[in-house]
Every structure is written in structure tokens, then in C-alpha cells.
Design an enzyme around this catalytic site. Structure first.
Site, PDB file in Angstrom:
ATOM      1  N   GLY A  33      70.659  47.338  63.447  1.00 39.45           N
ATOM      2  CA  GLY A  33      70.440  47.850  64.919  1.00 39.45           C
ATOM      3  C   GLY A  33      69.180  48.246  65.134  1.00 39.45           C
ATOM      4  O   GLY A  33      68.182  47.783  64.636  1.00 39.45           O
ATOM      5  N   ASN A  34      69.078  48.939  66.402  1.00 37.10           N
ATOM      6  CA  ASN A  34      67.687  49.324  66.689  1.00 37.10           C
ATOM      7  C   ASN A  34      67.571  50.872  67.398  1.00 37.10           C
ATOM      8  O   ASN A  34      68.691  51.316  67.505  1.00 37.10           O
ATOM      9  CB  ASN A  34      67.019  48.382  67.601  1.00 37.10           C
ATOM     10  CG  ASN A  34      67.674  48.160  69.020  1.00 37.10           C
ATOM     11  OD1 ASN A  34      67.914  48.971  69.731  1.00 37.10           O
ATOM     12  ND2 ASN A  34      68.373  46.862  69.031  1.00 37.10           N
ATOM     13  N   ARG A  35      66.369  51.457  67.871  1.00 33.35           N
ATOM     14  CA  ARG A  35      66.605  52.740  68.093  1.00 33.35           C
ATOM     15  C   ARG A  35      66.741  53.003  69.576  1.00 33.35           C
ATOM     16  O   ARG A  35      66.480  54.093  69.914  1.00 33.35           O
ATOM     17  CB  ARG A  35      65.059  53.228  67.574  1.00 33.35           C
ATOM     18  CG  ARG A  35      64.816  53.606  66.259  1.00 33.35           C
ATOM     19  CD  ARG A  35      63.369  53.986  66.131  1.00 33.35           C
ATOM     20  NE  ARG A  35      62.839  53.786  64.804  1.00 33.35           N
ATOM     21  CZ  ARG A  35      63.226  54.750  63.655  1.00 33.35           C
ATOM     22  NH1 ARG A  35      63.928  55.839  63.879  1.00 33.35           N
ATOM     23  NH2 ARG A  35      62.729  54.626  62.615  1.00 33.35           N
ATOM     24  N   SER A  36      67.153  51.834  70.305  1.00 33.77           N
ATOM     25  CA  SER A  36      66.970  52.050  71.795  1.00 33.77           C
ATOM     26  C   SER A  36      68.023  53.208  72.017  1.00 33.77           C
ATOM     27  O   SER A  36      69.151  53.253  71.425  1.00 33.77           O
ATOM     28  CB  SER A  36      67.603  50.966  72.257  1.00 33.77           C
ATOM     29  OG  SER A  36      67.794  50.988  73.866  1.00 33.77           O
ATOM     30  N   ALA A 101      67.946  46.707  74.522  1.00 34.14           N
ATOM     31  CA  ALA A 101      67.370  45.998  73.439  1.00 34.14           C
ATOM     32  C   ALA A 101      68.098  45.179  72.501  1.00 34.14           C
ATOM     33  O   ALA A 101      69.009  45.592  71.825  1.00 34.14           O
ATOM     34  CB  ALA A 101      66.692  47.324  72.653  1.00 34.14           C
TER      35      ALA A 101
END
Ligand code: CTP
Ligand code: CA
Length: 230
Positions: A33-36, A101
Site C-alpha cells: 500500500g501507500n501513505r495517501s 495514489a
């Protein structure tokens, strides 16, 4: 300003906004995943609805955010799900804004069962495959007069400044407008304020002053309605 005090200048405009970060599963319990946080996309959707637009918000994973009033909210998880939802909604849209994102890659395989440690087998390696570029597909299938907006978070490096990278990305992506956030020093991710540039395919460039995500949303919708009248 109270929401009902905003001008209804986007009345009749059908917009699609994507928000949040996609999750790409490795097995039933794990993902990349990512930090968006999704805050910018949600602010875009909320402000557009307040100004009278008909809004579809395609949301991947976000921080706990209040659901914007008067918005058709559709939840997705992976980049492939986001692609289907965005391309479908874009069929009937005047404007599409890709604030999400989207993971560039996903694990090549999703294990059916939870991946276990083992003394008999070597530790696993993750191999990745490219996800489709949703923005590029939108541009390829653009409807007449449809305005397509991309987002980019850039840092300067040996290859060039933030603006150099952003200009190249705008050309490469072929979208109409590109919102560029200058990142680094803890800016843009998980914070309230943005600063950057708004680049248009016609060569127009303007600086976006440091301000709230709602202010950036207002600036972008102003630019979109101007761009549509060109
Ligand atoms: N985007 C997309 N689909 C992808 C990746 C990105 O639609 N698979 C969109 C993002 O939502 C954003 C824009 O493309 O609006 C730019 O994303 P960015 O990650 O900056 O661009 P990339 O082309 O992926 O370039 P980079 O290699 O710098 O990540
Ligand atoms: Ca990317």
C-alpha cells in the site's frame, strides 16, 4: 464561507474524482500500500458538489474521512478495481480528476493462503508486474471536450527540478491539467497543506500558494472551468 454561500458555478458539470491509495494483495491478509490519506481527493469532491457539480468519487483506501455530502461515493481497493470504476464513470463525465495514489506495480501472484515461514523452503521473494496507467487510458479514450486532470508529487534531483519533472510528466501523460505537489520535508503526505504548481497543456503555468486542500480544490475547479471555455 458556509457551503450554501458558495457560487453554484459548476452546476451541470459532471465530474469524476479518484482519491486515496490502492492496496495490492500478496495473500489474504497482506498487501502493498501507500501513505495517501485521500484528503485532497475528498476535498475536490466536496468543493465540486458544493459548487453544484454532479460528482462521482471513486475512493480507494483513505484515512477516516467524513463522507462528502451530495456525492456518489464508490469504494474500490486495488488499482485494477479503480481502473474499472473510473473508466466506467468517465463515460458520462465532463471532467476526470485522478487524485488517487495508484500503485504502479502489484504482486505478480496473490497467494490463496496466508504465506508461512518455513525452515525447509527459502524465504519468499515478491515479484511485481506493472498496473495499467489509468490516466493514460483516460487520455486515450477521451470524450470530446472532456477535461482530464492528473496529480504528481515530485522532488527535485540530479535530473532536474520539481518543475522540470512536472513539465515532462504533463507531456508524457497527455492530460489537460497537472497539479504538482513539491514533496520532501514531510510535505504533502498526511498533512493538511499543499503547495505547488498547476500546469496546463496549453503552456500556462501558475504557482499554487501554500494553503489548505480545500483552497487547492477551489483553485483547481476555477482552472478547470476556465480551461473548458478556451
Ligand atoms: N496514475 C494512474 N494510474 C497509474 C499510476 C498513476 O492513473 N497506474 C495517475 C495518478 O493518479 C496521477 C498521475 O497518474 O494523477 C501521475 O502519477 P505519478 O505516480 O506521478 O506518475 P507515474 O507515471 O506513475 O510516474 P512515476 O514513475 O513518477 O511514479
Ligand atoms: Ca507512480
Amino acid at each position: 464561507a458556509r457551503p450554501d454561500a458558495l457560487p453554484r458555478d459548476l452546476h451541470g458539470l459532471r465530474v469524476v474524482v479518484s482519491a486515496g491509495g490502492t492496496r495490492e494483495p500478496l495473500d489474504p491478509v497482506r498487501y502493498l500500500g501507500n501513505r495517501s490519506s485521500g484528503k485532497q481527493g475528498y476535498a475536490l469532491a466536496r468543493v465540486a458538489a458544493q459548487r453544484g457539480a454532479e460528482v462521482v468519487l471513486v475512493a480507494a483506501h483513505t484515512a477516516a474521512l467524513p463522507e462528502p455530502a451530495g456525492v456518489d461515493l464508490r469504494h474500490v481497493s486495488t488499482a485494477l478495481e479503480m481502473r474499472d470504476a473510473v473508466l466506467e464513470a468517465a463515460q458520462a463525465a465532463d471532467v476526470v480528476v485522478m487524485a488517487a495514489a495508484v500503485a504502479d506495480f502489484r504482486p505478480a501472484a496473490r497467494a490463496e493462503h496466508k504465506i508461512k515461514k518455513s525452515e525447509d523452503r527459502p524465504d519468499p521473494e515478491i515479484s511485481l508486474v506493472r498496473n495499467p496507467d489509468i490516466l493514460a487510458e483516460l487520455v486515450e479514450n477521451r470524450k470530446p471536450d472532456q477535461v482530464i486532470v492528473g496529480f504528481a508529487a515530485e522532488t527535485g534531483d540530479e535530473q532536474g527540478s520539481v518543475l522540470d519533472h512536472a513539465r515532462a510528466k504533463l507531456r508524457r501523460k497527455g492530460c489537460d491539467l497537472l497539479v504538482v505537489n513539491a514533496v520532501g520535508d514531510g510535505r504533502a503526505f498526511e498533512v493538511e497543506d499543499n503547495a505547488g504548481w498547476l500546469l496546463a497543456a496549453d503552456g500556462t503555468e501558475r504557482a499554487i500558494p501554500l494553503g489548505s486542500k480545500a483552497q487547492l480544490a477551489a483553485t483547481l475547479w476555477d482552472a478547470v472551468s476556465e480551461y473548458g471555455k478556451r
